[in-house]
Design a protein around this motif. Structure first.
Motif, mmCIF file in Angstrom:
data_model
loop_
_atom_site.group_PDB
_atom_site.id
_atom_site.type_symbol
_atom_site.label_atom_id
_atom_site.label_comp_id
_atom_site.label_asym_id
_atom_site.label_seq_id
_atom_site.Cartn_x
_atom_site.Cartn_y
_atom_site.Cartn_z
ATOM 1 N N SER A 174 18.698 140.460 127.467
ATOM 2 C CA SER A 174 17.541 139.689 127.076
ATOM 3 C C SER A 174 17.382 138.528 128.132
ATOM 4 O O SER A 174 16.303 138.183 128.446
ATOM 5 C CB SER A 174 17.671 138.852 125.723
ATOM 6 N N THR A 175 18.288 137.959 128.932
ATOM 7 C CA THR A 175 17.962 137.094 129.761
ATOM 8 C C THR A 175 17.490 137.828 130.943
ATOM 9 O O THR A 175 16.375 137.299 131.799
ATOM 10 C CB THR A 175 19.404 136.535 130.374
ATOM 11 N N ALA A 176 17.709 139.080 131.269
ATOM 12 C CA ALA A 176 17.204 139.878 132.556
ATOM 13 C C ALA A 176 15.937 140.209 132.210
ATOM 14 O O ALA A 176 14.762 140.379 132.818
ATOM 15 C CB ALA A 176 18.181 141.135 132.692
ATOM 16 N N LEU A 177 15.532 140.679 130.928
ATOM 17 C CA LEU A 177 14.261 141.079 130.466
ATOM 18 C C LEU A 177 13.397 140.098 130.394
ATOM 19 O O LEU A 177 11.940 140.129 130.261
ATOM 20 C CB LEU A 177 14.134 141.700 129.233
ATOM 21 N N SER A 178 13.644 138.788 130.227
ATOM 22 C CA SER A 178 12.720 137.435 130.326
ATOM 23 C C SER A 178 12.173 137.083 131.671
ATOM 24 O O SER A 178 11.670 136.070 131.736
ATOM 25 C CB SER A 178 13.482 136.344 129.562
ATOM 26 N N ILE A 179 12.851 137.815 132.735
ATOM 27 C CA ILE A 179 12.054 137.387 134.099
ATOM 28 C C ILE A 179 10.866 137.279 134.137
ATOM 29 O O ILE A 179 10.098 136.633 134.949
ATOM 30 C CB ILE A 179 13.049 138.220 135.001
ATOM 31 N N LEU A 180 10.198 138.313 133.712
ATOM 32 C CA LEU A 180 8.659 138.401 133.746
ATOM 33 C C LEU A 180 7.768 137.864 132.683
ATOM 34 O O LEU A 180 6.809 137.110 133.214
ATOM 35 C CB LEU A 180 8.490 140.194 133.909
ATOM 36 N N PRO A 181 8.312 137.805 131.725
ATOM 37 C CA PRO A 181 7.435 137.189 130.578
ATOM 38 C C PRO A 181 7.371 135.576 130.447
ATOM 39 O O PRO A 181 6.182 134.857 130.351
ATOM 40 C CB PRO A 181 7.980 137.688 129.205
ATOM 41 N N ILE A 182 8.396 134.977 130.748
ATOM 42 C CA ILE A 182 8.555 133.541 130.881
ATOM 43 C C ILE A 182 7.614 133.028 132.036
ATOM 44 O O ILE A 182 6.754 132.182 131.603
ATOM 45 C CB ILE A 182 9.988 133.199 131.210
ATOM 46 N N PRO A 183 7.568 133.389 133.253
ATOM 47 C CA PRO A 183 6.445 132.908 134.209
ATOM 48 C C PRO A 183 5.125 133.125 133.954
ATOM 49 O O PRO A 183 4.351 132.578 134.177
ATOM 50 C CB PRO A 183 6.980 133.595 135.478
ATOM 51 N N PHE A 184 4.919 134.398 133.175
ATOM 52 C CA PHE A 184 3.591 134.626 132.855
ATOM 53 C C PHE A 184 3.140 133.648 131.702
ATOM 54 O O PHE A 184 1.939 133.240 131.847
ATOM 55 C CB PHE A 184 3.591 135.977 132.158
ATOM 56 N N TRP A 185 3.887 133.362 130.826
ATOM 57 C CA TRP A 185 3.573 132.488 129.593
ATOM 58 C C TRP A 185 3.584 130.990 130.204
ATOM 59 O O TRP A 185 2.831 130.164 129.741
ATOM 60 C CB TRP A 185 4.577 132.363 128.442
ATOM 61 N N LEU A 186 4.358 130.598 131.208
ATOM 62 C CA LEU A 186 4.156 129.507 131.811
ATOM 63 C C LEU A 186 2.938 129.216 132.642
ATOM 64 O O LEU A 186 2.341 128.030 132.671
ATOM 65 C CB LEU A 186 5.427 129.102 132.762
ATOM 66 N N HIS A 187 2.346 130.134 133.195
ATOM 67 C CA HIS A 187 1.130 130.009 133.886
ATOM 68 C C HIS A 187 0.022 130.074 133.095
ATOM 69 O O HIS A 187 -0.954 129.464 133.415
ATOM 70 C CB HIS A 187 1.138 131.204 134.714
ATOM 71 N N LEU A 188 0.120 130.791 131.699
ATOM 72 C CA LEU A 188 -1.010 131.090 130.946
ATOM 73 C C LEU A 188 -1.066 129.774 130.065
ATOM 74 O O LEU A 188 -2.280 129.479 129.859
ATOM 75 C CB LEU A 188 -0.697 132.035 129.994
ATOM 76 N N LEU A 189 0.125 129.109 129.658
ATOM 77 C CA LEU A 189 0.052 128.111 128.701
ATOM 78 C C LEU A 189 -0.276 126.960 129.466
ATOM 79 O O LEU A 189 0.164 126.626 130.597
ATOM 80 C CB LEU A 189 1.048 127.850 127.865
ATOM 81 N N PRO A 190 -1.283 125.793 128.949
ATOM 82 C CA PRO A 190 -1.638 124.456 129.880
ATOM 83 C C PRO A 190 -0.284 123.822 129.970
ATOM 84 O O PRO A 190 0.582 123.730 129.309
ATOM 85 C CB PRO A 190 -2.550 123.899 128.887
#
Length: 44
Positions: free
Chosen positions: A28-44
């Motif tokens: 789960s840590t390895a799979l979160s490498i892509l979604p976390i930066p995406f959500w951090l960029h998307l959310l204000p």
């Protein structure tokens, strides 16, 4: 990550499913490498 660590600690404490839990935490840590930066960029 914190829920994964808690689950690992409980598994280690009770002595059940230690390997499976460790594998899930790592996966789960390895799979979160892509979604976390995406959500951090998307959310204000």
């Amino acid at each position: 990550m914190a829920p994964g660590v808690n689950a690992y600690l409980f598994a280690h404490y009770y002595g059940v499913a230690k390997r499976a839990n460790a594998a899930v935490v790592i996966a789960s840590t390895a799979l979160s490498i892509l979604p976390i930066p995406f959500w951090l960029h998307l959310l204000p």
